[in-house]
Design an enzyme around this catalytic site. Structure first.
Site, PDB file in Angstrom:
ATOM      1  N   GLY A  34      30.141-100.054  88.211  1.00  0.00           N
ATOM      2  CA  GLY A  34      29.680 -99.727  86.864  1.00  0.00           C
ATOM      3  C   GLY A  34      30.886 -99.352  86.042  1.00  0.00           C
ATOM      4  CD  GLU A  35      33.653 -97.061  82.051  1.00  0.00           C
ATOM      5  OE1 GLU A  35      34.871 -97.322  82.073  1.00  0.00           O
ATOM      6  OE2 GLU A  35      33.219 -95.902  81.956  1.00  0.00           O
ATOM      7  CB  SER A  36      34.967 -95.077  87.155  1.00  0.00           C
ATOM      8  OG  SER A  36      36.053 -95.420  86.327  1.00  0.00           O
ATOM      9  CB  CYS A  54      33.706-101.921  91.673  1.00  0.00           C
ATOM     10  SG  CYS A  54      34.779-102.631  90.428  1.00  0.00           S
ATOM     11  NE  ARG A 107      38.761 -96.491  84.925  1.00  0.00           N
ATOM     12  CZ  ARG A 107      38.496 -96.287  83.636  1.00  0.00           C
ATOM     13  NH1 ARG A 107      39.197 -95.396  82.955  1.00  0.00           N
ATOM     14  NH2 ARG A 107      37.545 -96.955  83.043  1.00  0.00           N
ATOM     15  CB  ILE A 163      33.237-107.224  87.715  1.00  0.00           C
ATOM     16  CG1 ILE A 163      32.429-108.357  88.358  1.00  0.00           C
ATOM     17  CG2 ILE A 163      32.917-107.109  86.220  1.00  0.00           C
ATOM     18  CD1 ILE A 163      30.934-108.123  88.365  1.00  0.00           C
ATOM     19  NE  ARG A 164      38.081-103.365  81.645  1.00  0.00           N
ATOM     20  CZ  ARG A 164      37.874-102.321  80.868  1.00  0.00           C
ATOM     21  NH1 ARG A 164      36.684-101.759  80.823  1.00  0.00           N
ATOM     22  NH2 ARG A 164      38.824-101.842  80.126  1.00  0.00           N
ATOM     23  CG  HIS A 206      30.876-105.566  92.295  1.00  0.00           C
ATOM     24  ND1 HIS A 206      30.253-104.401  91.908  1.00  0.00           N
ATOM     25  CD2 HIS A 206      31.931-105.725  91.461  1.00  0.00           C
ATOM     26  CE1 HIS A 206      30.894-103.881  90.885  1.00  0.00           C
ATOM     27  NE2 HIS A 206      31.911-104.654  90.593  1.00  0.00           N
ATOM     28  CD  GLU A 255      27.627-104.031  94.381  1.00  0.00           C
ATOM     29  OE1 GLU A 255      28.269-104.222  95.440  1.00  0.00           O
ATOM     30  OE2 GLU A 255      28.139-103.524  93.361  1.00  0.00           O
TER      31      GLU A 255
HETATM   32  N1  GLN Z   1      36.542-101.124  85.346  1.00  0.00           N
HETATM   33  C1  GLN Z   1      35.505-100.267  85.791  1.00  0.00           C
HETATM   34  C2  GLN Z   1      35.937 -98.813  85.737  1.00  0.00           C
HETATM   35  O1  GLN Z   1      37.036 -98.491  85.498  1.00  0.00           O
HETATM   36  C3  GLN Z   1      35.018-100.615  87.194  1.00  0.00           C
HETATM   37  C4  GLN Z   1      34.401-101.996  87.162  1.00  0.00           C
HETATM   38  C5  GLN Z   1      33.264-102.214  88.103  1.00  0.00           C
HETATM   39  O2  GLN Z   1      32.705-101.305  88.718  1.00  0.00           O
HETATM   40  N2  GLN Z   1      32.892-103.462  88.177  1.00  0.00           N
HETATM   41  O3  GLN Z   1      35.125 -97.971  85.960  1.00  0.00           O
END
Ligand code: GLN
Length: 191
Positions: free
Chosen positions: A47-49, A79, A106, A135-136, A172, A174
């Site tokens: 997700g987005e940390s 992630c 990150r 993903i990123r 990921h 999942e």
């Molecule tokens: N770039 C996201 C972060 O810094 C992590 C990306 C992800 O969980 N797919 O939180």
């Protein structure tokens, strides 16, 4: 309450729950800190940390997760979850939970548009590579000697680590139909 809990503050928790459920393992969304103490294991999803970290603080998850981790609860971060499990982050935010002796950066493969798929060498099934979805994604920059490497890219880059019953993956599992990683975690938790 027991089973595997998936932190459901933000991110792709539903996909983890679907995969565990398809393997016949009880899995549930965790939305309150007092749910943590009864679990067999916890997953911190992608997700987005910084958002997950903000919500963890808002809902008092930080000490509940750290206490459970020190009482040996198995925990797997994917992630953003990996970022939160690190004891060292190159960036100033978020403040990670310090659950694994790893140093992480990150977004180190580039921006969202630089997301990629690659095949992963997997220490527990060397014959059959695992489909890696990044993903990123964060990069694992360093690991301490008590941390095992369980997944690498072909160039040797570390993308999955294990320290006792704590796992971290920068990709990921999942988000794929390959459930071998979830099976591996289930074995770690229940055998
Ligand atoms: N770039 C996201 C972060 O810094 C992590 C990306 C992800 O969980 N797919 O939180």
């Amino acid at each position: 309450m027991s089973g595997i809990g998936v932190l459901a503050l933000q991110g792709d928790f539903v996909e983890h729950i679907k995969t565990f459920s398809s393997l016949g393992v009880s899995a549930q969304e965790i939305r309150k800190a007092n749910q943590i103490s009864d679990l067999d294991a916890l997953v911190i999803p992608g997700g987005e940390s910084t958002t997950i970290s903000y919500l963890m603080d808002l809902y008092n998850f930080r000490s509940a997760i750290k206490d459970a981790a020190s009482s040996d609860l198995p925990i797997w971060g994917t992630c953003a979850g990996l970022i939160l499990m690190a004891n060292n982050l190159k960036e100033d935010i978020p403040i990670p939970l310090s659950l694994m002796n790893i140093n992480v950066s990150r977004n180190a493969y580039g921006r969202q548009i630089d997301s990629f798929k690659d095949s992963i060498n997997f220490s527990f099934d060397r014959e059959n590579p695992f489909p890696g979805v990044f993903i990123r994604a964060p990069k694992i920059l360093d690991i301490d000697e008590n941390v095992d490497v369980i997944c690498t890219l072909n160039d040797g880059e570390i993308v999955g680590v294990k320290q006792g019953n704590k796992l971290g993956t920068s990709f990921h599992p999942e988000l794929t139909t390959d459930n071998r990683f979830h099976k591996y975690f289930i074995d770690l938790v229940y055998s």
